[in-house]
Design an enzyme around this catalytic site. Structure first.
Site, PDB file in Angstrom:
ATOM      1  N   LYS A   1       1.025  10.022  -0.037  1.00  0.00           N
ATOM      2  CA  LYS A   1      -0.179   9.548  -0.729  1.00  0.00           C
ATOM      3  C   LYS A   1      -1.447  10.146  -0.115  1.00  0.00           C
ATOM      4  O   LYS A   1      -2.378  10.516  -0.823  1.00  0.00           O
ATOM      5  CB  LYS A   1      -0.227   8.017  -0.659  1.00  0.00           C
ATOM      6  N   GLN A   2      -1.477  10.198   1.195  1.00  0.00           N
ATOM      7  CA  GLN A   2      -2.662  10.702   1.895  1.00  0.00           C
ATOM      8  C   GLN A   2      -2.230  11.225   3.249  1.00  0.00           C
ATOM      9  O   GLN A   2      -1.088  11.051   3.659  1.00  0.00           O
ATOM     10  CB  GLN A   2      -3.701   9.598   2.068  1.00  0.00           C
TER      11      GLN A   2
ATOM     12  N   TRP B   1      -9.874  -0.311   7.340  1.00  0.00           N
ATOM     13  CA  TRP B   1      -9.971   0.636   8.459  1.00  0.00           C
ATOM     14  C   TRP B   1     -10.726   1.896   8.064  1.00  0.00           C
ATOM     15  O   TRP B   1     -11.040   2.734   8.918  1.00  0.00           O
ATOM     16  CB  TRP B   1      -8.592   0.991   9.010  1.00  0.00           C
ATOM     17  N   ASP B   2     -11.049   2.030   6.791  1.00  0.00           N
ATOM     18  CA  ASP B   2     -11.859   3.159   6.315  1.00  0.00           C
ATOM     19  C   ASP B   2     -13.151   3.289   7.123  1.00  0.00           C
ATOM     20  O   ASP B   2     -13.609   4.398   7.417  1.00  0.00           O
ATOM     21  CB  ASP B   2     -12.261   2.953   4.854  1.00  0.00           C
TER      22      ASP B   2
ATOM     23  N   GLU C   1       1.174   5.190   2.220  1.00  0.00           N
ATOM     24  CA  GLU C   1       1.688   3.911   1.718  1.00  0.00           C
ATOM     25  C   GLU C   1       2.802   4.083   0.694  1.00  0.00           C
ATOM     26  O   GLU C   1       3.291   3.090   0.142  1.00  0.00           O
ATOM     27  CB  GLU C   1       0.533   3.089   1.142  1.00  0.00           C
TER      28      GLU C   1
END
Length: 767
Positions: free
Chosen positions: A601-602, A358-359, A489
């Site tokens: 994580k992000q 999906w990046d 994640e």
């Protein structure tokens, strides 16, 4: 590893001095590509030390059988992997019968340069052997941006202190295996090899997928600028063709080999024509010659840089970094083939299989549609449209019905091929990115026709998925989405991830909005679409119900949306209080400990605020940024860019700059200690975003292009160009103000810091 050996430079990546510990990292950093193929920066000559050999061809993959300890229903049977292709760059070198090997000889004055302005890799050094013989080596290599099936190497040897024999052993090695093979399989079948004069070809076929590739090479030998004939010896096996050329060379004379090589493959040519096409292409390249090919390469990159370049003055590391990111993005994807996409590692390594994530939709599309023609971004959307049937099959495997689509987390051909349950089954937010990409493209390009002809089918299939995936909670009297993994994640199998729920609601509303738009303005297409997907009023009413009554976890205490149910049960200790020895936590903590921690994580909630910034007030953005950023460990390459953009938006310029450096120099400085595995290509689009959308403040909400530029105190100025619909706009910002220049033939309306401005053709506006 701290990669402080990379020298700062505006236009080059420079390594000086040979260090064996840097070899695999440099092989990644100095990688080259042309959109159709790419290769790590492996040495041409043989190297007996640690190395990660890698050459890759766009679209060529193998379905490596899944390797899991405990099979679960719904698991994909394979993980699609980009194939390590036959190696055509190899040139064995012998000096008076002694093999040239940087692992065993003394290396003096080693220098390697990646010229990003022209797309050329060079390497030079002096090698000294045990007997005192010394030679100077210069190699120059590039993959042609014009002839995408061709690469060329010029490799020169000059004896310094002796007269003796120099031997070149150019070869094609079709016996290369993937580093990441699950079962140590060889993924190729060798079909044929051919040898003619100074040419050689190996034709191979991928097992299972049946792609055919002809790998070819053509050799030219030069002594002191004159082409010469040298008698050759041939050595071959079923997987290898090697030629040996040996001649006597005086001290100070230069003996060079020019090697033309590359791949022709069955995605572009009939199997029966691969050899002929390869032969003809090599002949065309050789007729042009090294110098003309290099000149064409420089012109091709000049055209790319004309609209893609970003200039920064006053901060050479920042300048080098952004150009490195832009350069790698253009090496990876050229945009002229809707069957290809952008893997997270591009052509620089095998991690993530070279597959599509999906990046692309979340990060890459804005870069390509702003720096190239809109057809490039449109091709990325068509890639997903052409895989819609597979997305519907993926959803059916998980129990969804009625044409609901679940796009894969990882894919080559549309089938899901990721086999970690918390990703495959639960990280369903990727579906929303598919719709957001369509919205983003149409809003920016004005190409609503794409929605009518292609995009609406994708939007409706995804709306069907969200309506089925949501569950009505009698307790809450609202719809909930259970058992998911958000962008963070480090949280698995949680309920009501705010970002996922918000995307689901938005996707349903966007589907309803576009149904009305098409019904009103394209009635014939409306009937065609409704009949094709068998959509009725009952289903449409259900979508409205689910969207209107979607549940979002919220904290009255902190006045923020919660990442998911139960997030406040965690001990909210800021990440800056972690011990240095614990970082990165994904390499030092157990998974159990990570899952129980508050660490992110992000960008997760903040990913939603990045996408839908225009739907929230400034103070709401600030509260969420201040709550979540301190808990974020940025251990995904996709994290710093989003935080940089949001930080710039809320006026935290120092934080925006810190995050910019982290995203832009992620690989050059090896923040996550993994650059030897390959570069982080898709996150490089986020680096571009952090300047253009972050510091430049570019937005395109409500069909209106706007800018709100700011500048880090470390910079004197910066500038960039964007292509917006039929215009090319140049933006310049320094500490005194900003300038906007319209390079097009028609006027364009923009908003700058809240003020509406019209820039006429070839007009300069200073604000």
């Amino acid at each position: 590893m701290n990669l402080d050996y990379i020298k700062p430079d505006d236009w080059k990546i420079i390594e000086e001095g040979f260090n064996k510990e840097h070899v695999t990292a440099s092989e990644s950093i100095f990688s080259i590509g042309n959109g159709a193929m790419g290769q790590r920066a492996n040495f041409e000559e043989d190297y007996s030390g640690e190395t990660f050999q890698g050459s890759y061809i766009g679209g060529i993959y193998y379905p490596d059988k899944t390797r899991v300890g405990w099979w679960k229903n719904g698991y994909p049977e394979y993980f699609a992997k980009v194939l390590n292709a036959p190696n055509w760059i190899g040139i064995g070198v012998k000096i008076n019968g002694k093999p040239l090997d940087l692992n065993t000889c003394k290396v003096i004055d080693f220098s390697r340069e990646l010229d990003m302005r022209n797309g050329v890799l060079t390497r030079s050094f002096i090698a000294e052997f045990d007997d005192g013989d010394m030679v100077k080596i210069l190699s120059t290599r590039f993959l042609s941006m014009d002839l995408q099936e061709i690469g060329v190497i010029k490799y020169s040897v000059t004896p310094i202190n002796f007269q003796g024999t120099i031997e070149f052993d150019p070869y094609i090695d079709a016996g290369i295996m993937n580093e990441d093979s699950n079962y140590d399989e060889f993924f190729w079948e060798i079909l044929d090899n051919k040898q003619e004069d100074n040419e050689a070809f190996i034709i191979s076929k991928t097992l299972k997928t049946g792609f055919q590739v002809c790998t070819g090479m053509k050799i030219e030998l030069i002594l002191n600028d004159y082409i010469i004939d040298v008698e050759k010896e041939s050595v071959s096996t079923d997987k290898l063709i090697k030629y040996k050329y040996k001649t006597l060379v005086n001290s100070g004379d230069t003996f060079s080999i020019v090697k033309y090589g590359g791949y022709t493959q069955s995605m572009n040519h009939p199997n029966s024509e691969l050899y002929n096409v390869s032969k003809n292409t090599l002949n065309v390249a050789a007729e042009l010659g090294f110098d003309q090919l290099l000149e064409k390469q420089q012109k091709a990159w000049d055209k790319i840089w004309d609209t893609a370049d970003i200039t920064i003055t006053g901060d050479i590391k920042a300048q080098q970094a952004i150009r490195f990111n832009i350069f790698q993005l253009n090496q990876t994807y050229s945009g002229d083939d809707s069957r290809l996409n952008i893997g997270p590692k591009g052509f620089t390594g095998e991690k993530y299989g070279g597959s599509t994530y999906w990046d692309t939709e979340a990060y890459c599309i804005p870069f390509y549609m702003s720096t190239k023609d809109k057809d490039v971004a449109r091709n990325l959307l068509l890639y997903r449209y052409n895989q819609l049937d597979k997305a519907i099959e993926n959803a059916e495997k998980l129990g969804f019905t009625n044409g609901a689509a679940l796009y894969p987390m990882v894919t080559m051909n549309g089938e899901e091929c990721h086999n970690e349950w918390e990703i495959t089954f639960e990280e369903i937010h990727r579906n929303g990115a598919m719709v957001y990409a369509i919205y983003n493209y149409v809003n920016y390009s004005g190409d609503y026709e794409y929605v009518v002809t292609h995009g609406m089918e994708v939007i409706l299939a995804i709306a069907r998925f969200w309506s089925q995936r949501a569950t009505f909670s009698g307790d809450k009297d609202q719809y909930v989405i259970l058992g998911v993994t958000g962008p963070n994640e480090y949280e698995n199998n949680i309920n009501n991830n705010w970002y996922t729920n918000y995307l689901a609601k938005w996707c349903l509303e966007y589907a309803l909005e576009n149904l009305e738009e098409i019904k009103d303005k394209y009635p014939e297409d409306y009937v065609r679409i409704i009949e094709k997907v068998a959509l009725d009023e009952t289903e449409i009413a259900n979508w409205t119900e689910v969207a209107d009554r979607m549940y979002f976890p919220y904290s009255e205490k902190y006045e923020v949306f919660l990442q998911q149910d139960g997030f406040l049960d965690k001990e909210l200790i800021p990440a800056d209080q972690l011990l240095k020895a614990d970082r990165p936590i994904n390499q030092n903590w157990s998974w159990d400990r990570i899952l129980r921690s508050p660490y992110i994580k992000q960008a997760d909630v903040l990913q939603g605020f990045y996408f839908f910034e225009n739907l929230f007030e400034q103070d709401t953005l600030e509260k969420h940024f201040d709550f979540y950023e301190p808990l974020t460990v940025h251990e995904s390459s996709l994290s710093p860019c989003v935080h940089s953009i949001l930080a710039a938006k809320i006026g935290r310029i120092d934080k925006a700059y810190e995050m910019y450096l982290r995203t832009s120099r992620l690989d050059l400085d090896d923040y996550n200690h993994e650059v030897h595995e390959g570069l982080h290509i898709t996150s490089m689009a986020g680096t571009w975003l952090s300047i253009v959308q972050g510091f430049g403040g570019m937005r395109n909400f409500n069909d209106q292009l706007s800018f709100d530029p700011v500048i880090p105190k470390n910079w004197k100025s910066y500038s960039f160009k964007i292509k917006y619909r039929d215009h090319t706009i140049k933006v310049f910002k320094n500490h005194e103000g900003c300038k906007f220049y319209n390079e097009s033939d028609t006027p364009v309306n923009i908003i700058v810091s809240g003020k509406e401005v019209t820039i006429f053709n070839q007009d300069l506006v200073i604000l």
